[in-house]
Design a protein around this motif. Structure first.
Motif, PDB file in Angstrom:
ATOM      1  N   LEU A 414     -28.399   4.423 -37.664  1.00 16.43           N
ATOM      2  CA  LEU A 414     -26.914   4.940 -37.423  1.00 16.43           C
ATOM      3  C   LEU A 414     -26.404   4.651 -36.005  1.00 16.43           C
ATOM      4  O   LEU A 414     -25.486   4.136 -35.763  1.00 16.43           O
ATOM      5  CB  LEU A 414     -26.599   6.407 -37.929  1.00 16.43           C
ATOM      6  CG  LEU A 414     -25.214   6.672 -37.799  1.00 16.43           C
ATOM      7  CD1 LEU A 414     -24.493   6.102 -38.844  1.00 16.43           C
ATOM      8  CD2 LEU A 414     -25.199   8.211 -38.042  1.00 16.43           C
ATOM      9  N   LEU A 415     -27.198   4.926 -35.156  1.00 16.67           N
ATOM     10  CA  LEU A 415     -27.166   4.770 -33.655  1.00 16.67           C
ATOM     11  C   LEU A 415     -27.320   3.144 -33.277  1.00 16.67           C
ATOM     12  O   LEU A 415     -26.074   2.875 -32.407  1.00 16.67           O
ATOM     13  CB  LEU A 415     -28.205   5.313 -32.901  1.00 16.67           C
ATOM     14  CG  LEU A 415     -28.042   5.204 -31.284  1.00 16.67           C
ATOM     15  CD1 LEU A 415     -26.722   6.171 -30.877  1.00 16.67           C
ATOM     16  CD2 LEU A 415     -29.394   6.009 -30.493  1.00 16.67           C
ATOM     17  N   ASN A 420     -24.304  -1.613 -31.651  1.00 19.08           N
ATOM     18  CA  ASN A 420     -24.331  -2.924 -31.731  1.00 19.08           C
ATOM     19  C   ASN A 420     -23.597  -3.573 -32.761  1.00 19.08           C
ATOM     20  O   ASN A 420     -23.418  -4.738 -33.152  1.00 19.08           O
ATOM     21  CB  ASN A 420     -25.920  -3.616 -31.728  1.00 19.08           C
ATOM     22  CG  ASN A 420     -26.675  -2.704 -30.631  1.00 19.08           C
ATOM     23  OD1 ASN A 420     -26.029  -3.033 -29.529  1.00 19.08           O
ATOM     24  ND2 ASN A 420     -27.633  -2.281 -30.803  1.00 19.08           N
ATOM     25  N   GLY A 421     -23.026  -2.750 -34.014  1.00 19.60           N
ATOM     26  CA  GLY A 421     -22.360  -3.543 -34.988  1.00 19.60           C
ATOM     27  C   GLY A 421     -21.268  -3.885 -34.814  1.00 19.60           C
ATOM     28  O   GLY A 421     -20.596  -3.825 -33.755  1.00 19.60           O
ATOM     29  N   GLU A 422     -20.583  -4.613 -35.921  1.00 13.24           N
ATOM     30  CA  GLU A 422     -19.254  -5.041 -36.006  1.00 13.24           C
ATOM     31  C   GLU A 422     -18.295  -3.980 -35.794  1.00 13.24           C
ATOM     32  O   GLU A 422     -18.708  -2.858 -36.186  1.00 13.24           O
ATOM     33  CB  GLU A 422     -19.144  -6.093 -37.233  1.00 13.24           C
ATOM     34  CG  GLU A 422     -19.964  -7.247 -37.308  1.00 13.24           C
ATOM     35  CD  GLU A 422     -19.771  -7.914 -38.498  1.00 13.24           C
ATOM     36  OE1 GLU A 422     -18.620  -7.676 -39.237  1.00 13.24           O
ATOM     37  OE2 GLU A 422     -20.310  -8.917 -39.041  1.00 13.24           O
ATOM     38  N   VAL A 423     -16.729  -4.369 -35.218  1.00 12.04           N
ATOM     39  CA  VAL A 423     -16.031  -3.155 -35.162  1.00 12.04           C
ATOM     40  C   VAL A 423     -15.929  -2.195 -36.257  1.00 12.04           C
ATOM     41  O   VAL A 423     -15.943  -1.092 -36.102  1.00 12.04           O
ATOM     42  CB  VAL A 423     -14.674  -3.924 -34.699  1.00 12.04           C
ATOM     43  CG1 VAL A 423     -13.625  -2.639 -34.716  1.00 12.04           C
ATOM     44  CG2 VAL A 423     -14.956  -4.343 -33.428  1.00 12.04           C
ATOM     45  N   SER A 424     -15.656  -2.982 -37.596  1.00 14.15           N
ATOM     46  CA  SER A 424     -15.474  -2.157 -38.492  1.00 14.15           C
ATOM     47  C   SER A 424     -16.593  -1.191 -38.981  1.00 14.15           C
ATOM     48  O   SER A 424     -16.443   0.073 -39.423  1.00 14.15           O
ATOM     49  CB  SER A 424     -15.269  -2.885 -39.842  1.00 14.15           C
ATOM     50  OG  SER A 424     -16.266  -3.548 -40.137  1.00 14.15           O
ATOM     51  N   LEU A 428     -16.853   2.949 -38.895  1.00 11.29           N
ATOM     52  CA  LEU A 428     -17.553   3.969 -39.928  1.00 11.29           C
ATOM     53  C   LEU A 428     -18.596   4.474 -39.491  1.00 11.29           C
ATOM     54  O   LEU A 428     -18.815   5.693 -39.708  1.00 11.29           O
ATOM     55  CB  LEU A 428     -17.899   2.878 -41.023  1.00 11.29           C
ATOM     56  CG  LEU A 428     -18.690   3.610 -42.108  1.00 11.29           C
ATOM     57  CD1 LEU A 428     -17.491   4.478 -42.874  1.00 11.29           C
ATOM     58  CD2 LEU A 428     -18.975   2.610 -43.230  1.00 11.29           C
ATOM     59  N   ALA A 429     -19.603   4.119 -38.557  1.00 13.93           N
ATOM     60  CA  ALA A 429     -20.595   4.826 -38.045  1.00 13.93           C
ATOM     61  C   ALA A 429     -20.567   5.980 -37.307  1.00 13.93           C
ATOM     62  O   ALA A 429     -21.122   6.943 -37.402  1.00 13.93           O
ATOM     63  CB  ALA A 429     -21.699   3.996 -37.296  1.00 13.93           C
ATOM     64  N   LEU A 430     -19.332   5.815 -36.504  1.00 18.70           N
ATOM     65  CA  LEU A 430     -18.959   6.851 -35.555  1.00 18.70           C
ATOM     66  C   LEU A 430     -18.356   8.154 -36.578  1.00 18.70           C
ATOM     67  O   LEU A 430     -18.857   9.120 -36.559  1.00 18.70           O
ATOM     68  CB  LEU A 430     -17.697   6.384 -34.990  1.00 18.70           C
ATOM     69  CG  LEU A 430     -17.148   7.656 -33.861  1.00 18.70           C
ATOM     70  CD1 LEU A 430     -17.855   8.189 -32.764  1.00 18.70           C
ATOM     71  CD2 LEU A 430     -15.758   7.101 -33.324  1.00 18.70           C
ATOM     72  N   ALA A 450     -31.684  11.815 -30.665  1.00 21.08           N
ATOM     73  CA  ALA A 450     -31.603  10.476 -30.433  1.00 21.08           C
ATOM     74  C   ALA A 450     -30.692   9.511 -29.373  1.00 21.08           C
ATOM     75  O   ALA A 450     -30.910   8.319 -29.394  1.00 21.08           O
ATOM     76  CB  ALA A 450     -30.887   9.946 -31.795  1.00 21.08           C
ATOM     77  N   GLY A 451     -29.835  10.237 -28.960  1.00 19.53           N
ATOM     78  CA  GLY A 451     -28.799   9.721 -27.764  1.00 19.53           C
ATOM     79  C   GLY A 451     -27.594   9.315 -28.090  1.00 19.53           C
ATOM     80  O   GLY A 451     -27.053   8.356 -27.664  1.00 19.53           O
ATOM     81  N   PHE A 452     -26.943  10.187 -29.151  1.00 20.18           N
ATOM     82  CA  PHE A 452     -25.660  10.022 -29.504  1.00 20.18           C
ATOM     83  C   PHE A 452     -24.495  10.561 -28.610  1.00 20.18           C
ATOM     84  O   PHE A 452     -23.353  10.036 -28.699  1.00 20.18           O
ATOM     85  CB  PHE A 452     -25.453  10.837 -30.976  1.00 20.18           C
ATOM     86  CG  PHE A 452     -25.651   9.971 -32.185  1.00 20.18           C
ATOM     87  CD1 PHE A 452     -24.759   9.141 -32.939  1.00 20.18           C
ATOM     88  CD2 PHE A 452     -27.065   9.724 -32.457  1.00 20.18           C
ATOM     89  CE1 PHE A 452     -25.273   8.439 -34.045  1.00 20.18           C
ATOM     90  CE2 PHE A 452     -27.495   9.029 -33.540  1.00 20.18           C
ATOM     91  CZ  PHE A 452     -26.429   8.407 -34.360  1.00 20.18           C
ATOM     92  N   LEU A 453     -24.802  11.304 -27.912  1.00 20.38           N
ATOM     93  CA  LEU A 453     -23.836  11.973 -26.718  1.00 20.38           C
ATOM     94  C   LEU A 453     -23.180  10.966 -26.204  1.00 20.38           C
ATOM     95  O   LEU A 453     -21.760  10.953 -25.955  1.00 20.38           O
ATOM     96  CB  LEU A 453     -24.697  12.947 -25.891  1.00 20.38           C
ATOM     97  CG  LEU A 453     -24.409  14.523 -26.379  1.00 20.38           C
ATOM     98  CD1 LEU A 453     -25.332  15.328 -25.528  1.00 20.38           C
ATOM     99  CD2 LEU A 453     -23.101  14.932 -26.770  1.00 20.38           C
TER     100      LEU A 453
END
Length: 574
Positions: A414-415, A420-424, A428-430, A450-453
């Motif tokens: 997810l991170l 690094n994912g495409e904008v869409s 969604l991951a956010l 995991a480093g999400f902050l």
């Protein structure tokens, strides 16, 4: 052949051809007269239907030059006598000069029986092969703006060819029918109104001897089903059972066409029971299990089954028939569309049903969905997005699943998409991460570790307002965990950024609420309070408090301890 004998044969042929022409003309005349009859309407409608079939069939025989056939001449002679009788009955009905209703009804029944026999005889003549596509005259399709009468006559002619033509002619007629109903909506109503067409199509679905006939019939049915008002007519004609037989035994094209028709029909929940009652669920699942089924057919079968899921009893039957395991296996397909359809089905069948969710988990469904997120695999963005949606729907409501997701490496994947994912996919991951934050303290700690902050902070200043608000919501949930507060405060710019983002007056109140909530959480430690005071944006906080923003007032009160009061007073009144 001697010349004299040849001339005699020619001389005899001409009257027969002339009789055929006269028969066609009398049929046309009687059809016109029948429209003037206002009594015994149903009887005359049936008679007119037979007259139109005979007219079209005889016109084709005449054009094919087959009038010399003894069977044709015998049929014409008998028909001419009946036509004379029919004309007399029609005139008496128009003039209301008949002696009694019961007697006239009886006469009309006898007349209809005779015409039925002639249609049957004509069909037998066609079956002998005297009329072939090579020499048959086909009624031309009416042009744009044609009258309804011309369109109706054309459909009648097609019906005749469907009924009494050879295999090639049947296929051509079905193809022409598909063409007109697909191109011109007015033909759809005419097809439904003209008696016999719908029943003929239903019958051709059982035409398993010639796959092409079956395929053309399915195409025509699918075109008619574009209109919701036609569905009841076709269901009433018994279309569902033949469609399921095509799905079971038809050609590949026939099966695909049948599945498309069933998809349209099952948009109406009332038809779901009929599909299930005729073995449709079992047939559809067999399509999905069959390793030889093409991807398009599997996707269509998935769509029909998804339409049936809302009916609780049918859903339970699917589960008993092994639907869950079937679609978990299909979701591992290397074909993108099959993967997508399978994931959509699993999400649909498990929606708001904890027992089925647990079954999906038990059968390894979550592991499969997490694997789809592996960035090293060649999988489309849409498939990954659907997998993320499915994981959220299937797992986040079950606290026991969070640890499972962590053990499968879901958090790291997810991170990766967030970074690094495409904008869409990023957006969604956010959203998924934000929802994961709200599930449990363990989830917040796992995301923090995991480093999400830093990623949530980064999205606070995004262009999209929705993204900013989602990031603010996630951050406000994360900092409720003390360990995450310390991580947040380790980066000196974080507090100043939040204070600065509160400044614009047009900032949405919900967004401000999440930002203030985050600031309120970090005041629980001395370092947090100190960084807020030293941020250089305290006047913004004061303005919000004066504007009766409750969260801002609470934050001001929290900051107004003995230690900070003099500092705040000096800043606010400078």
């Amino acid at each position: 052949m001697p010349k004299m004998v040849e001339e005699e044969a020619t001389h005899e042929a001409k009257p027969r051809q002339s009789s055929l022409r006269r028969a066609v003309e009398r049929l046309s005349s009687l059809i016109s007269l029948s429209h003037s009859v206002k009594v015994f309407a149903v009887k005359w409608q049936l008679i007119r239907s037979r007259l139109e079939e005979l007219s079209s069939g005889l016109a084709s025989i005449e054009g094919a030059g087959s009038a010399r056939n003894p069977a044709v001449s015998g049929l014409v002679r008998a028909l001419m006598a009946t036509l004379a009788e029919s004309g007399d009955l029609a005139k008496r009905c128009v003039d209301l000069s008949y002696s009694g209703k019961l007697l006239m009804q009886s006469d009309l029944d006898i007349l209809l029986a005779k015409f039925d026999r002639y249609v049957k005889n004509l069909s037998e003549i066609y079956s002998t092969g005297i009329l072939t596509p090579v020499n048959a005259i086909v009624v031309s399709k009416p042009g744009l703006g044609a009258s309804k009468q011309d369109m109706r006559f054309y459909v009648r002619d097609l019906l005749t060819r469907m009924k009494i033509g050879d295999t090639v002619m049947k296929k051509q007629a079905l193809g022409s029918l598909y063409e007109v109903v697909n191109e011109d909506d007015k033909y759809v109503r005419i097809v439904v109104e003209v008696g016999g067409v719908v029943n003929a199509l239903v019958g051709f679905l059982d035409f398993s001897e010639v796959a092409e006939i079956q395929e053309e019939a399915v195409k025509a049915v699918s075109a008619i089903l574009r209109f919701d008002w036609c569905k009841g007519v076709l269901v009433g004609a018994g279309i569902i059972w033949p469609l399921i037989r095509v799905l079971e035994c038809g050609s590949e094209n026939g099966k695909e066409g049948s599945a498309r028709c069933l998809m349209k029909l099952t948009e109406n929940a009332d038809n779901a029971w009929s599909v299930c009652a005729h073995g449709g669920v079992t047939a559809l699942l067999k399509v999905c299990v069959n390793g030889n089924s093409k991807a398009e057919l599997i996707c269509l079968a998935c769509g029909v089954l998804r339409n049936l899921v809302p009916v609780e009893e049918i859903k339970r039957f699917m589960v008993e028939e092994g639907a869950v395991l079937t679609f978990i296996k299909l979701s591992q397909s290397k074909v993108d569309n099959v993967q997508i359809s399978s994931i959509e089905f699993l999400q649909s069948i498990a929606s708001e049903d904890d027992l089925i969710r647990q079954m999906v988990i038990r059968e390894g469904g979550i592991r499969v969905l997490v694997r789809i997120l592996d960035p090293t695999l060649r999988i489309s963005s849409k498939t990954r997005e659907l997998s993320l949606h499915a994981i959220e729907k299937l797992c986040f409501s079950l606290p026991s699943c969070i640890n499972m997701l962590v053990s499968y490496g879901f958090i790291e994947l997810l991170l990766n998409f967030l970074r690094n994912g495409e904008v869409s996919v990023q957006e969604l991951a956010l959203k998924v991460a934000a929802k994961l934050c709200s599930t449990s303290e363990e989830a917040k700690r796992a995301l923090g570790d995991a480093g999400f902050l830093p990623e949530f902070v980064r999205f606070l200043d995004a262009k999209s307002f929705e993204v900013r608000e989602t990031a603010a919501e996630a951050l406000s949930a994360m900092v409720l965990v003390p360990k995450n507060q310390k991580r947040f405060l380790q980066e000196d710019r974080n507090v100043g950024l939040l204070m600065r983002l509160l400044e614009p007056e047009e900032v949405n109140s919900t967004y401000k609420k999440f930002l203030l909530s985050t600031l309120m959480a970090i005041t629980s430690c001395h370092g947090g309070r100190k960084k807020i005071v030293n941020s250089g944006h305290l006047k913004t906080l004061e303005k919000l408090a004066e504007a009766e923003v409750s969260d801002a007032k609470r934050l001001v009160r929290k900051l107004s301890t003995n230690r900070f009061r003099s500092m705040l007073s000096g800043i606010w009144h400078s």
